[in-house]
Motif scaffolding. Structure first.
Motif, PDB file in Angstrom:
ATOM      1  N   PHE A 106     -51.584 -12.896  16.879  1.00  0.00           N
ATOM      2  CA  PHE A 106     -52.106 -11.644  16.136  1.00  0.00           C
ATOM      3  C   PHE A 106     -53.556 -11.934  16.580  1.00  0.00           C
ATOM      4  N   LEU A 107     -54.305 -14.060  16.881  1.00  0.00           N
ATOM      5  CA  LEU A 107     -55.644 -14.754  17.094  1.00  0.00           C
ATOM      6  C   LEU A 107     -55.737 -14.859  18.402  1.00  0.00           C
ATOM      7  N   GLY A 108     -54.756 -15.112  19.278  1.00  0.00           N
ATOM      8  CA  GLY A 108     -54.955 -15.647  20.372  1.00  0.00           C
ATOM      9  C   GLY A 108     -55.513 -16.674  20.487  1.00  0.00           C
ATOM     10  N   ARG A 109     -55.042 -17.107  21.566  1.00  0.00           N
ATOM     11  CA  ARG A 109     -55.268 -19.130  22.239  1.00  0.00           C
ATOM     12  C   ARG A 109     -56.455 -19.529  20.984  1.00  0.00           C
ATOM     13  N   TYR A 110     -57.437 -18.588  21.993  1.00  0.00           N
ATOM     14  CA  TYR A 110     -59.739 -19.078  22.188  1.00  0.00           C
ATOM     15  C   TYR A 110     -59.246 -19.286  20.799  1.00  0.00           C
ATOM     16  N   LEU A 111     -59.421 -18.251  20.140  1.00  0.00           N
ATOM     17  CA  LEU A 111     -59.398 -17.637  18.354  1.00  0.00           C
ATOM     18  C   LEU A 111     -58.691 -18.803  17.757  1.00  0.00           C
ATOM     19  N   THR A 112     -57.150 -19.091  18.022  1.00  0.00           N
ATOM     20  CA  THR A 112     -57.032 -20.078  17.166  1.00  0.00           C
ATOM     21  C   THR A 112     -56.984 -21.707  17.166  1.00  0.00           C
ATOM     22  N   VAL A 113     -57.876 -21.954  18.592  1.00  0.00           N
ATOM     23  CA  VAL A 113     -58.191 -23.345  18.299  1.00  0.00           C
ATOM     24  C   VAL A 113     -59.493 -23.513  17.892  1.00  0.00           C
ATOM     25  N   LEU A 137     -53.662 -34.886   4.396  1.00  0.00           N
ATOM     26  CA  LEU A 137     -53.018 -35.019   5.742  1.00  0.00           C
ATOM     27  C   LEU A 137     -52.319 -34.078   5.765  1.00  0.00           C
ATOM     28  N   TYR A 138     -52.517 -33.305   5.319  1.00  0.00           N
ATOM     29  CA  TYR A 138     -51.254 -31.502   5.163  1.00  0.00           C
ATOM     30  C   TYR A 138     -51.968 -30.897   5.775  1.00  0.00           C
ATOM     31  N   LEU A 139     -53.244 -31.117   5.560  1.00  0.00           N
ATOM     32  CA  LEU A 139     -53.981 -30.053   6.525  1.00  0.00           C
ATOM     33  C   LEU A 139     -54.682 -30.543   8.264  1.00  0.00           C
ATOM     34  N   VAL A 140     -54.059 -31.559   7.899  1.00  0.00           N
ATOM     35  CA  VAL A 140     -54.249 -32.229   9.380  1.00  0.00           C
ATOM     36  C   VAL A 140     -52.844 -31.459  10.285  1.00  0.00           C
ATOM     37  N   ALA A 141     -52.172 -32.076   9.757  1.00  0.00           N
ATOM     38  CA  ALA A 141     -50.466 -31.359  10.117  1.00  0.00           C
ATOM     39  C   ALA A 141     -50.624 -29.520  10.667  1.00  0.00           C
ATOM     40  N   PHE A 142     -51.031 -29.066   9.866  1.00  0.00           N
ATOM     41  CA  PHE A 142     -51.265 -27.748   9.918  1.00  0.00           C
ATOM     42  C   PHE A 142     -52.537 -27.622  10.799  1.00  0.00           C
ATOM     43  N   ALA A 143     -53.359 -28.524  10.842  1.00  0.00           N
ATOM     44  CA  ALA A 143     -54.505 -27.697  12.206  1.00  0.00           C
ATOM     45  C   ALA A 143     -54.210 -27.986  13.271  1.00  0.00           C
ATOM     46  N   GLN A 144     -52.946 -29.488  13.544  1.00  0.00           N
ATOM     47  CA  GLN A 144     -53.178 -29.914  15.276  1.00  0.00           C
ATOM     48  C   GLN A 144     -51.227 -28.872  14.925  1.00  0.00           C
ATOM     49  N   GLY A 145     -51.296 -28.359  14.360  1.00  0.00           N
ATOM     50  CA  GLY A 145     -50.205 -26.954  14.567  1.00  0.00           C
ATOM     51  C   GLY A 145     -50.327 -25.746  15.116  1.00  0.00           C
ATOM     52  N   GLY A 146     -51.859 -25.793  15.458  1.00  0.00           N
ATOM     53  CA  GLY A 146     -52.652 -24.433  15.927  1.00  0.00           C
ATOM     54  C   GLY A 146     -53.382 -25.226  16.941  1.00  0.00           C
ATOM     55  N   HIS A 147     -53.326 -26.341  16.807  1.00  0.00           N
ATOM     56  CA  HIS A 147     -54.440 -26.481  18.128  1.00  0.00           C
ATOM     57  C   HIS A 147     -53.469 -27.195  19.398  1.00  0.00           C
ATOM     58  N   LYS A 148     -52.517 -27.694  18.681  1.00  0.00           N
ATOM     59  CA  LYS A 148     -51.740 -28.501  20.240  1.00  0.00           C
ATOM     60  C   LYS A 148     -51.477 -27.104  20.912  1.00  0.00           C
ATOM     61  N   PRO A 149     -50.818 -26.479  20.856  1.00  0.00           N
ATOM     62  CA  PRO A 149     -49.351 -25.894  20.837  1.00  0.00           C
ATOM     63  C   PRO A 149     -50.642 -23.913  22.680  1.00  0.00           C
ATOM     64  N   CYS A 150     -52.091 -24.364  21.967  1.00  0.00           N
ATOM     65  CA  CYS A 150     -52.361 -22.655  22.247  1.00  0.00           C
ATOM     66  C   CYS A 150     -53.600 -23.910  23.278  1.00  0.00           C
ATOM     67  N   VAL A 151     -53.854 -25.275  23.270  1.00  0.00           N
ATOM     68  CA  VAL A 151     -55.173 -25.652  24.152  1.00  0.00           C
ATOM     69  C   VAL A 151     -54.153 -25.804  25.736  1.00  0.00           C
ATOM     70  N   GLN A 152     -53.365 -26.662  25.753  1.00  0.00           N
ATOM     71  CA  GLN A 152     -52.398 -26.312  26.792  1.00  0.00           C
ATOM     72  C   GLN A 152     -52.232 -25.164  27.374  1.00  0.00           C
ATOM     73  N   ALA A 153     -51.836 -24.484  26.890  1.00  0.00           N
ATOM     74  CA  ALA A 153     -51.731 -23.161  27.020  1.00  0.00           C
ATOM     75  C   ALA A 153     -53.175 -22.129  27.992  1.00  0.00           C
TER      76      ALA A 153
END
Length: 566
Positions: free
Chosen positions: A103-110, A156-172
């Motif tokens: 849906f969003l693309g990596r840039y917008l997801t980050v 705490l779980y918002l942190v988990a959800f945020a890093q879930g969108g952040h981590k796989p997209c930034v490296q790619a």
């Protein structure tokens, strides 16, 4: 844009030669190689990932201390909560990768994930300022301030959800900045991954050192607030790089998840039809592909079993689904490593909290500080691995990387087993010293044993990471189909997520089987009365069993385009 035609036969326009195929800038325009991507973009992207890891480990590394301290939870409950949260955080990158790719693309997801990160960290810091009547309770009736607990865990779980969108997209997205069709940029791309992993280690190392001291000695609010500020600054830096980024042009095709799901659904729908071996293999796919997971071959046919009107799913889609399915046994056999990995932020830290942490006459290091030695050992060992171990093993195996990806993973699993045995031996010594000095009945006593005794188990954990973590990242990325690479990066993280859940489940079982009826079990609020060493030996056994299973499935695995087995 001006029309730049060739000036003569066989002579290319310098401008056209400088264009990067298949990518555009943030406005959808063709981009010039000399003014976009490569390191000019990668620096911004590596920077935001270092900040994210600083923030994440600034929260996770000392979390068990906050739960057993200001929130008054028991050791077992706190360890379970940390494991469940860590497991959730490690699984959510699968969701983040799906949202980005579909849906969003990596840039917008980050960007969205970074904003959510900042909000979550701000809420986390504010939750520590809510007035509470709780004391550092390790007694018969620990208190739980409801409003503070609710806001804290939501944050705490918002942190988990945020890093879930952040981590796989930034490296790619970082890898997207290098053109694999250009020889010079291809070399830089390999260097990018080295510096990327360096950043993954540097961020947590600094975060654990600095923030654990602030949290233990100054203020939890400040300790959670600093990561919030750092993430805000990192987002600004990331946005500054927007004009230099390369964006891959979107190709209209069925989403990879949809393609693979359709293969399984179609094969299940056609489960009752009978197809001859000749029909399966004749002219349709490679013999090996046709014989492996044969039930999926039924997705190639219509419900009547006829292929006169063409296959329901394409051959490529079935081969793609089989490639993903072939990874599952390897993934399962790595879960034992995930269980062991979960201990570094829970019981390792609780061990250190009971020991002599003084340096000199006035300074006392926080127990979570030793987690930074995992990152330090990785930073030291990776150059040694690349410059010494790889050439030595290459001379023996004639394999370009010295050892295969699966051999690298298996070596790390074996090291993690040793780390649990060492941790158990050190804990037995700590318990013996506590009994020798008559401290067994005092849960707050400082055992006269230096915290540096824990250093070997942390260093062994780091050594295991150099092999298993890097090996899993490379394996699941390399062996996934071409347009599922980002899912591969999320898949290896899910090993740690499920491992954390399994660790929590194991703790719950051990607590029920060894405790109760007024007696302390292996896992006790009073670390001097419990037997964490027995628990470590149990985990060593689980890890050893996982290692044997891994050897079995790895020998049967067929690499994509490579030789069979490990």
């Amino acid at each position: 844009m001006e029309d730049h035609n060739d000036t003569g036969a066989g002579v290319e326009s310098p401008l056209l030669n400088n264009l990067v195929n298949g990518v555009v800038d943030y406005k959808g325009r063709p981009v010039l190689r000399s003014k976009s991507g490569c390191w000019r973009s990668a620096y911004f992207i590596i920077g935001v990932e270092v900040a994210e890891r600083f923030a994440y480990y600034g929260v996770s590394s000392n979390l068990i201390t906050y739960l057993t301290g200001p929130l008054g939870q028991s050791t077992a409950t706190a360890a379970e909560n940390v494991n469940v949260w860590s497991g959730t955080a490690s699984l959510l990158p699968l969701v983040g990768a799906f949202i980005a790719d579909a849906f969003l693309g990596r840039y917008l997801t980050v960007i969205i994930a970074s904003l959510l990160y900042i909000l979550a960290l701000a809420m986390l810091a504010l939750s520590t300022l809510i007035p509470s009547d709780c004391v550092n309770a390790i007694d018969d009736s620990p208190c739980s301030p409801k409003i503070q607990v609710v806001i804290f865990f939501i944050s705490l779980y918002l942190v988990a959800f945020a890093q879930g969108g952040h981590k796989p997209c930034v490296q790619a997205f970082g890898a997207d900045q290098f053109d694999s069709d250009n020889s010079e940029e291809l070399k830089s791309k390999s260097s990018f991954f080295n510096w990327w992993y360096f950043g993954l280690c540097a961020g947590p190392t600094v975060g654990i050192f600095v923030l654990s001291y602030i949290q233990d000695n100054l203020s939890w609010g400040l300790g959670f607030g600093i990561p919030c500020v750092i993430m805000g600054f990192a987002l600004i830096v990331f946005l500054f790089g927007t004009t230099t980024y390369r964006f891959h042009e979107k190709i209209e095709e069925i989403n990879a998840f949809a393609r693979i799901s359709r293969v399984f659904v179609t094969a299940a729908h056609n489960r009752t039809i009978t197809i001859s071996v000749e029909e399966e293999a004749s002219g349709r796919m490679h013999h090996q592909d046709s014989q492996e997971f044969r039930f999926l071959n039924k997705a190639l046919f219509s419900p009547s079993g006829s292929n006169e009107e063409g296959p329901v799913c394409s051959i490529d889609e079935v081969v793609e689904a089989k490639a993903v399915l072939r990874l599952i046994p390897i993934w399962v056999s790595c879960l034992g490593y995930g269980i062991v990995f979960a201990q570094t932020s829970t019981f390792f830290t609780k061990q250190g909290a009971t020991m002599d942490r003084s340096i000199g006459s006035t300074f006392e290091i926080p127990p979570a500080t030793l987690q930074s030695f995992i990152g330090l050992s990785v930073i030291i060992l990776i150059p040694i691995y690349d410059t010494i171990l790889v050439p030595l093993t290459r001379a023996i195996t004639n394999f370009p990387s010295g050892i295969t990806m699966l051999q690298r993973i298996g070596t790390g699993i074996f090291i993690s087993t040793i780390s649990m045995i060492v941790a158990a031996i050190v804990e037995t010594k700590r318990l013996n010293i506590a009994r020798e000095y008559g401290l067994s009945d005092d849960p707050n006593a400082m055992v006269p044993m230096k915290i540096w005794w824990l250093l070997p188990q942390y260093l062994l954990t780091g050594a295991g990471d150099v092999f298993t973590m890097v090996g899993m990242q490379e394996f699941f990325y390399d062996q996934m189909p071409s347009d599922l690479k980002s899912i591969g990066l999320a898949l290896y993280l899910s090993v740690l997520g499920i491992g954390s859940f399994l660790s929590s489940f194991t703790i719950s079982i051990v607590e029920k089987m060894t405790g109760g009826n007024g007696r302390d079990g292996w896992i006790s609020d009073n670390m001097n009365q419990g037997h964490i060493d027995y628990f470590y030996y149990l985990l060593a056994g689980i890890s050893a069993g996982a290692f044997v299973m891994f050897i079995y499935v790895a020998k049967a695995y067929v690499y994509n385009g490579l030789r069979r087995g490990m």
